[in-house]
Scaffold this motif. Structure first.
Motif, short mmCIF file in Angstrom:
data_model
loop_
_atom_site.label_atom_id
_atom_site.label_comp_id
_atom_site.label_asym_id
_atom_site.label_seq_id
_atom_site.Cartn_x
_atom_site.Cartn_y
_atom_site.Cartn_z
N ASN A 1 -5.04 20.50 5.01
CA ASN A 1 -3.61 20.59 4.73
C ASN A 1 -2.90 19.31 5.12
O ASN A 1 -3.12 18.78 6.21
N LYS A 2 -2.07 18.81 4.22
CA LYS A 2 -1.28 17.59 4.40
C LYS A 2 -2.13 16.33 4.45
O LYS A 2 -1.63 15.25 4.76
N GLY A 3 -3.41 16.46 4.14
CA GLY A 3 -4.28 15.30 4.09
C GLY A 3 -4.21 14.62 2.73
O GLY A 3 -3.60 15.13 1.78
N SER A 4 -4.85 13.47 2.61
CA SER A 4 -4.85 12.72 1.36
C SER A 4 -6.10 13.03 0.55
O SER A 4 -7.18 13.26 1.10
N ILE A 5 -5.96 13.02 -0.77
CA ILE A 5 -7.07 13.25 -1.69
C ILE A 5 -6.82 12.42 -2.94
O ILE A 5 -5.67 12.29 -3.39
N GLY B 1 -8.46 9.24 -9.32
CA GLY B 1 -7.93 7.97 -8.83
C GLY B 1 -6.49 8.00 -8.41
O GLY B 1 -5.93 6.97 -8.03
N ILE B 2 -5.83 9.18 -8.45
CA ILE B 2 -4.42 9.31 -8.08
C ILE B 2 -4.32 9.75 -6.62
O ILE B 2 -4.92 10.76 -6.22
N SER B 3 -3.58 9.02 -5.83
CA SER B 3 -3.37 9.40 -4.43
C SER B 3 -2.41 10.58 -4.36
O SER B 3 -1.24 10.48 -4.74
N LEU B 4 -2.91 11.73 -3.87
CA LEU B 4 -2.10 12.93 -3.76
C LEU B 4 -2.21 13.51 -2.35
O LEU B 4 -3.17 13.23 -1.63
N ILE C 1 0.87 -1.17 0.00
CA ILE C 1 0.00 0.00 0.00
C ILE C 1 0.90 1.22 0.00
O ILE C 1 1.44 1.62 1.03
N GLY C 2 1.09 1.82 -1.17
CA GLY C 2 2.00 2.94 -1.28
C GLY C 2 1.31 4.30 -1.26
O GLY C 2 1.95 5.33 -1.08
N GLY C 3 0.00 4.32 -1.48
CA GLY C 3 -0.73 5.58 -1.48
C GLY C 3 -1.57 5.70 -0.21
O GLY C 3 -1.03 5.76 0.89
N HIS C 4 -2.90 5.71 -0.36
CA HIS C 4 -3.79 5.66 0.80
C HIS C 4 -5.02 4.86 0.38
O HIS C 4 -5.20 4.56 -0.79
N PHE C 5 -5.85 4.50 1.33
CA PHE C 5 -7.03 3.70 1.01
C PHE C 5 -8.02 4.52 0.18
O PHE C 5 -8.51 5.55 0.62
N ASP D 1 -10.56 11.42 1.80
CA ASP D 1 -10.00 10.33 2.61
C ASP D 1 -11.10 9.68 3.44
O ASP D 1 -11.81 10.34 4.19
N VAL D 2 -11.25 8.37 3.31
CA VAL D 2 -12.32 7.65 4.02
C VAL D 2 -12.17 7.77 5.53
O VAL D 2 -13.16 7.77 6.26
#
Length: 239
Positions: free
Chosen positions: A135-139, A143-146, A93-97, A186-187
Motif C-alpha cells: 500500500n502506497k508503494g511505487s509500481i 513503464g508508468i510510475s504509479l 526525477i518526477g516518478g520513481h527509479f 520498486d527496486v
C-alpha cells in the motif's frame, strides 16, 4: 535508468523473431531528441538498446527471455507502446527509479472513471512482482510510475488511482479487461528484502553499511552490531 514518466506513445512492429521496430508519432518526438546508437529506451517498461536509428523511430533487439517475461512478444502488429528515453544527468526525477527490467506481468481487471481520476485494478500478478507490492508503494505498469492505492495481502491484486493526464497520454486508455501489462516492482524494496532476508555476511558489507548510515549518527560500536534486520532498519529510521 528511467523515472516512469512516459514521453510518448509509439507503435511496435515485429521485423523478425527477435528484432523490433518502434515508430514514434513525429520526427520531433522527445524520445528521438539526441538519440544515439546504443542508447537505452523503455518500451512499455522494457529497457531496449537502440541498434538502428530511423527517421521516425528506431530498431532494437529483444532476447528470448525478454519476449517470454514481458508482453512485447505478444503484442499485435502496430500495438501501442509507452516510450521513455533513459534518465540523463541533471534531469528531474518526477516518478520513481525504474530499471526497465520487468519482473513479471499482470492483467487489467477494470478501469473506471471516478471524480477527477481513474481507478484501475490489476489481477493475476506474477508472484515475482507481487511480493514487492505494498500500500502506497511505487509500481511501474507498462513503464508508468504509479502509486498503489490498495492491494491484497499477497500482492496478486492491486488498485491504482490514475490522474486524467496520465490516462490520456499513455496506453492505459487502450487496454481492455484481460489485457496483459508489464510490471516492475520498486527496486528499493528488492534491496530491503535481500538485506532483511540474508543480512550482510562479510566484513566488507558491514563496513559499507556503516558508511551509508554514517557512523557518527548511529550507536554502532562494532561491525557485529550491523546485522541488517527489520529491527535495525526501524531503529535507524528506515521503516
Amino acid at each position: 535508468m528511467f523515472t516512469g514518466l512516459v514521453q510518448s506513445i509509439g507503435q511496435l512492429q515485429h521485423l523478425s523473431q527477435y528484432q523490433l521496430k518502434i515508430t514514434c508519432p513525429t520526427i520531433q518526438d522527445p524520445v528521438l531528441m539526441g538519440i544515439e546508437l546504443g542508447d537505452s529506451i523503455a518500451v512499455d517498461g522494457v529497457c531496449l538498446t537502440v541498434e538502428q536509428i530511423l527517421t521516425k523511430g528506431f530498431i532494437a533487439a529483444a532476447s528470448p527471455e525478454t519476449l517470454d517475461k514481458s508482453t512485447l512478444g505478444k503484442l499485435p502488429e502496430n500495438g501501442k507502446v509507452n516510450l521513455e528515453a533513459s534518465l540523463r544527468v541533471g534531469s528531474k526525477i518526477g516518478g520513481h527509479f525504474v530499471t526497465g527490467h520487468v519482473d513479471g506481468t499482470g492483467q487489467l481487471e477494470s478501469a473506471e472513471p471516478t471524480g477527477d481520476a481513474w481507478e484501475i485494478c490489476f489481477r493475476g500478478v506474477s508472484p515475482k512482482v507481487a511480493r514487492y507490492i505494498v500500500n502506497k508503494g511505487s509500481i511501474a505498469v507498462n513503464g508508468i510510475s504509479l502509486t498503489v492505492a490498495e492491494c491484497s495481502n499477497t500482492g496478486d491484486w492491486f488498485q491504482t488511482a490514475v490522474i486524467p493526464v496520465t490516462y490520456a497520454e499513455t496506453n492505459l486508455r487502450y487496454l481492455q479487461p484481460g489485457d496483459l501489462v508489464n510490471l516492475e516492482g520498486d527496486v528499493l524494496g528488492k534491496y530491503v528484502e535481500k538485506f532483511t532476508r540474508y543480512g550482510p555476511s562479510t566484513h566488507a558489507a558491514a563496513e559499507a553499511n556503516m558508511e551509508i548510515l554514517g557512523r557518527e549518527n548511529t550507536n554502532v560500536k562494532d561491525e557485529s552490531d550491523l546485522d541488517m534486520s527489520l529491527a535495525f532498519l526501524a531503529e535507524h529510521g528506515y521503516l
